[in-house]
Design an enzyme around this catalytic site. Structure first.
Site, mmCIF file in Angstrom:
data_model
loop_
_atom_site.group_PDB
_atom_site.id
_atom_site.type_symbol
_atom_site.label_atom_id
_atom_site.label_comp_id
_atom_site.label_asym_id
_atom_site.label_seq_id
_atom_site.Cartn_x
_atom_site.Cartn_y
_atom_site.Cartn_z
ATOM 1 C CG HIS A 19 31.651 36.482 35.624
ATOM 2 N ND1 HIS A 19 32.877 36.341 36.223
ATOM 3 C CD2 HIS A 19 30.892 35.440 36.075
ATOM 4 C CE1 HIS A 19 32.867 35.243 36.990
ATOM 5 N NE2 HIS A 19 31.673 34.693 36.925
ATOM 6 C CD1 TRP B 195 33.621 44.846 42.664
ATOM 7 C CD2 TRP B 195 31.831 44.261 41.431
ATOM 8 N NE1 TRP B 195 33.079 45.997 42.117
ATOM 9 C CE2 TRP B 195 31.987 45.652 41.363
ATOM 10 C CE3 TRP B 195 30.784 43.659 40.739
ATOM 11 C CZ2 TRP B 195 31.125 46.469 40.613
ATOM 12 C CZ3 TRP B 195 29.922 44.462 40.009
ATOM 13 C CH2 TRP B 195 30.087 45.844 39.944
ATOM 14 N NE ARG C 54 43.452 29.856 45.086
ATOM 15 C CZ ARG C 54 42.706 30.116 46.172
ATOM 16 N NH1 ARG C 54 43.219 30.004 47.373
ATOM 17 N NH2 ARG C 54 41.442 30.476 46.032
ATOM 18 C CG LEU C 55 51.356 31.118 40.878
ATOM 19 C CD1 LEU C 55 52.654 30.487 40.401
ATOM 20 C CD2 LEU C 55 51.276 32.572 40.405
ATOM 21 C CB SER C 56 44.564 29.497 40.201
ATOM 22 O OG SER C 56 44.223 29.907 41.507
ATOM 23 C CG ASP D 91 40.135 35.283 41.848
ATOM 24 O OD1 ASP D 91 39.068 34.887 41.335
ATOM 25 O OD2 ASP D 91 40.571 34.860 42.931
ATOM 26 N NE ARG E 76 30.151 32.990 41.361
ATOM 27 C CZ ARG E 76 31.378 33.202 41.802
ATOM 28 N NH1 ARG E 76 31.587 33.596 43.028
ATOM 29 N NH2 ARG E 76 32.405 33.004 41.008
ATOM 30 C CG LEU F 156 49.192 44.726 24.189
ATOM 31 C CD1 LEU F 156 50.348 44.839 25.185
ATOM 32 C CD2 LEU F 156 47.883 45.153 24.875
ATOM 33 C CG ASN G 298 35.149 38.961 37.632
ATOM 34 O OD1 ASN G 298 35.866 39.912 37.937
ATOM 35 N ND2 ASN G 298 35.202 38.370 36.458
ATOM 36 C CD GLU H 266 60.690 40.331 40.453
ATOM 37 O OE1 GLU H 266 60.302 40.239 41.627
ATOM 38 O OE2 GLU H 266 61.831 39.977 40.072
HETATM 39 C C1 IPE Z 1 41.624 31.699 38.569
HETATM 40 O O1 IPE Z 1 40.594 32.077 39.409
HETATM 41 C C2 IPE Z 1 41.101 31.561 37.161
HETATM 42 C C3 IPE Z 1 40.738 32.806 36.503
HETATM 43 C C4 IPE Z 1 40.893 34.017 36.991
HETATM 44 C C5 IPE Z 1 40.189 32.660 35.184
HETATM 45 P P1 IPE Z 1 39.745 30.997 40.217
HETATM 46 O O2 IPE Z 1 38.777 31.757 41.047
HETATM 47 O O3 IPE Z 1 39.182 29.996 39.293
HETATM 48 O O4 IPE Z 1 40.855 30.304 41.097
HETATM 49 P P2 IPE Z 1 40.759 29.566 42.493
HETATM 50 O O5 IPE Z 1 39.648 28.567 42.378
HETATM 51 O O6 IPE Z 1 40.465 30.625 43.511
HETATM 52 O O7 IPE Z 1 42.109 28.959 42.681
HETATM 53 C C1 IPE Z 2 37.396 35.389 38.234
HETATM 54 O O1 IPE Z 2 36.484 35.753 39.208
HETATM 55 C C2 IPE Z 2 36.737 35.102 36.912
HETATM 56 C C3 IPE Z 2 36.730 33.679 36.522
HETATM 57 C C4 IPE Z 2 37.312 32.721 37.163
HETATM 58 C C5 IPE Z 2 36.002 33.342 35.317
HETATM 59 P P1 IPE Z 2 35.747 34.668 40.091
HETATM 60 O O2 IPE Z 2 34.487 34.252 39.398
HETATM 61 O O3 IPE Z 2 36.659 33.575 40.453
HETATM 62 O O4 IPE Z 2 35.367 35.522 41.376
HETATM 63 P P2 IPE Z 2 35.500 35.061 42.882
HETATM 64 O O5 IPE Z 2 36.921 34.674 43.095
HETATM 65 O O6 IPE Z 2 34.568 33.911 43.076
HETATM 66 O O7 IPE Z 2 35.108 36.271 43.654
HETATM 67 MG MG MG Z 3 37.959 33.285 41.989
#
Ligand code: IPE
Ligand code: IPE
Ligand code: MG
Length: 225
Positions: free
Chosen positions: A29, A17, A178-180, A12, A25, A124, A14, A191
Site C-alpha cells: 500500500h 506485490w 471484475r469490477l468489484s 489492485d 501487505r 485535471l 498491492n 472500454e
Molecule cells: C477493489 O479491490 C477495491 C480497491 C482497489 C480499492 P479488492 O481487492 O478489494 O477487490 P476484490 O476483493 O478482489 O474484488
Molecule cells: C488494492 O490492493 C488496494 C486496496 C484494496 C486498498 P489489495 O490490497 O487488494 O491487494 P491484493 O489484491 O490483495 O494483492
Molecule cells: Mg485486491
C-alpha cells in the site's frame, strides 16, 4: 480517434506485490500510494484527460483485518497531507467520492480541507473513491431524489450520484477481471482494460500504451459506427 477524457482505475494488487517480495501487505500500500502520485501527475500533464477516478478504499474493504484497515486510514491521512502541494502545483482539483461519514472526524476534516483548497484548480479532476461502492452510491442517490413527485429520469439519477461523469476507459491492475462494485452506472459504456501488472509496478509507460490502444477502438454505443 477516441479521447480518454475520463479514466478510472481499480488499483489492485498491492498486497500480493508485497507478499511476493516477502514483505508485509501494508508495504504494498505504501509503494502503491507513490504510484498514485506518478499516475496523477502524468494525467494532469495530458490535455486530453479531464478526469481520473481512482478506487482507493471500497465499502467492502472494512472486512479486512483491523490492522490493515488502520494502516490504510493512516496512509490516506499521510497521502493527503503531503499531496496538497502536488495538487496545487499541477492545478489538480481533488473531488473525493464515496460515503465519507464512515471516516474519523480528523480524516474527514483533511479530506474536506484538500477539497476546498483545490476547488479553484481547473486542470485535471482527481477523484479518490473512498468508502466507495457503486451499490451504496446508487442507493444514496435514490434516497436523495425519491421525494420528487415525478418519475425519476436517467439525468436525475446521474446527477444525484457522487460521480456524475461517464467513464471512457476503465483499467484494473492485478490480474482479476471484475469490477468489484466500482462505478457500475458510469462504466455502462466504458472500454475495459485488464492488466496482470500489480499496482505498485504500474507505470506511466504502461498507461500510455493502454491509452494508445484505447484510442484505436471503434466505440459504437449501440449504434452502427
Ligand atoms: C477493489 O479491490 C477495491 C480497491 C482497489 C480499492 P479488492 O481487492 O478489494 O477487490 P476484490 O476483493 O478482489 O474484488
Ligand atoms: C488494492 O490492493 C488496494 C486496496 C484494496 C486498498 P489489495 O490490497 O487488494 O491487494 P491484493 O489484491 O490483495 O494483492
Ligand atoms: Mg485486491
Amino acid at each position: 480517434m477516441n479521447r480518454a477524457k475520463h479514466i478510472a482505475i481499480i488499483m489492485d494488487g498491492n498486497g500480493r506485490w508485497a507478499e511476493l517480495k516477502g514483505q508485509k501487505r501494508v508495504k504494498g500500500h505504501e509503494v502503491g500510494a507513490k504510484v498514485v502520485r506518478a499516475i496523477t501527475e502524468f494525467c494532469a500533464a495530458d490535455n486530453d484527460i479531464e478526469r481520473l477516478t481512482l478506487y482507493a478504499f471500497s465499502t467492502e474493504n472494512w472486512k479486512r483485518p483491523r490492522l490493515e484497515v488502520e494502516y490504510l486510514m493512516k496512509l490516506l491521512q499521510k497521502y493527503l497531507d503531503s499531496e496538497l502541494e502536488t495538487y496545487l502545483k499541477n492545478n489538480i482539483r481533488f473531488e473525493p467520492i464515496g460515503d465519507l461519514r464512515a471516516f474519523s472526524t480528523s480524516l474527514q476534516k483533511t479530506i474536506k480541507d484538500v477539497k476546498e483548497k483545490t476547488a479553484h484548480c481547473d486542470g485535471l479532476v482527481q477523484s479518490l473513491a473512498l468508502n466507495y461502492g457503486a451499490h451504496d452510491e446508487i442507493l444514496r442517490a435514490i434516497n436523495r431524489i425519491k421525494k420528487c413527485e415525478d418519475d425519476i429520469t436517467q439525468a436525475m439519477l446521474s446527477n444525484a450520484l457522487d460521480c456524475k461523469h461517464d467513464v471512457d476507459l476503465l483499467i484494473r491492475t492485478g490480474g482479476d477481471h471484475r469490477l468489484s462494485n466500482f462505478l457500475l452506472w458510469q462504466a455502462a459504456y466504458a472500454e475495459l482494460f485488464f492488466t496482470d501488472t500489480l499496482w505498485p509496478d504500474f507505470t506511466t509507460t504502461e498507461l500510455e500504451r493502454i491509452i494508445k490502444d484505447f484510442t484505436k477502438i471503434e466505440r459504437k454505443f449501440g449504434g452502427l459506427k
